[in-house]
Design a protein around this motif. Structure first.
Motif, PDB file in Angstrom:
ATOM      1  N   GLN A 127      44.044  53.482  37.375  1.00  0.00           N
ATOM      2  CA  GLN A 127      45.160  54.427  37.347  1.00  0.00           C
ATOM      3  C   GLN A 127      44.927  55.555  38.354  1.00  0.00           C
ATOM      4  O   GLN A 127      45.844  55.954  39.070  1.00  0.00           O
ATOM      5  N   GLU A 161      40.159  50.702  33.448  1.00  0.00           N
ATOM      6  CA  GLU A 161      41.613  50.885  33.595  1.00  0.00           C
ATOM      7  C   GLU A 161      41.939  52.313  34.032  1.00  0.00           C
ATOM      8  O   GLU A 161      42.818  52.525  34.868  1.00  0.00           O
ATOM      9  N   LYS A 162      41.231  53.289  33.484  1.00  0.00           N
ATOM     10  CA  LYS A 162      41.436  54.684  33.889  1.00  0.00           C
ATOM     11  C   LYS A 162      41.141  54.843  35.376  1.00  0.00           C
ATOM     12  O   LYS A 162      41.877  55.518  36.100  1.00  0.00           O
ATOM     13  N   ASN A 199      45.491  54.364  41.891  1.00  0.00           N
ATOM     14  CA  ASN A 199      46.915  54.193  42.170  1.00  0.00           C
ATOM     15  C   ASN A 199      47.621  55.516  42.434  1.00  0.00           C
ATOM     16  O   ASN A 199      48.708  55.532  43.004  1.00  0.00           O
TER      17      ASN A 199
END
Length: 119
Positions: A58, A54-55, A61
Motif C-alpha cells: 500500500q 500488504e501494508k 502504491n
C-alpha cells in the motif's frame, strides 16, 4: 541467525529498497509492526507477516518517487536493534515527505517479532 546478523541483513536490504524481501526473509509469521502514529490509511498496529507485507505494498502504491533513502548502521543489543531511516519522497497526491524515523526491532528465535517506528 544471530541478532547481529539479522540487523546487518535488514540494513543491507533496506538500503536497496528491498523491504518485502527483508520482511519475508527476516520476520516471524506473527510479527507486529507499530507505526509512530495512525493515519494516511494506516493503522497504528499491524499484526502478522501477511498484513505487514500488504501494508508495504500500500505504501509503495502511494509513492510517486523516492529522492533519497538512507539507513544508518544498526545499534545491536542481545535481542534487539535499532537504526534510523531517512526518506525523501514525493507521494502520488504530490505531497512531499522528508522524514527520519528511529526504527527498533525485537528478535526472538532468529526472527524479527516486532518493529516499532518513532519520529
Amino acid at each position: 541467525m544471530t541478532t547481529n546478523q539479522i540487523a546487518n541483513r535488514l540494513v543491507e536490504l533496506c538500503r536497496k529498497g528491498e523491504f518485502e524481501t527483508a520482511q519475508k526473509e527476516l520476520f516471524a509469521e506473527n510479527a507486529m509492526s507499530i507505526e509512530a502514529q495512525a493515519g494516511g490509511g494506516f493503522e497504528k498496529e499491524t499484526k502478522g507477516l501477511k498484513a505487514i507485507i500488504e501494508k508495504g505494498k500500500q505504501w509503495n502504491n502511494m509513492v510517486e518517487s523516492m529522492k533519497k533513502l538512507e539507513v544508518s548502521e544498526p545499534m545491536v543489543a542481545s535481542n534487539s536493534f535499532a537504526c534510523t531511516m531517512h526518506m525523501d519522497v514525493t507521494m502520488k497526491n504530490k505531497d512531499h515527505m522528508d522524514m527520519t524515523e528511529l526504527c527498533t526491532y525485537e528478535v526472538k528465535n532468529g526472527k524479527i517479532v516486532s518493529e516499532h517506528f518513532f519520529n
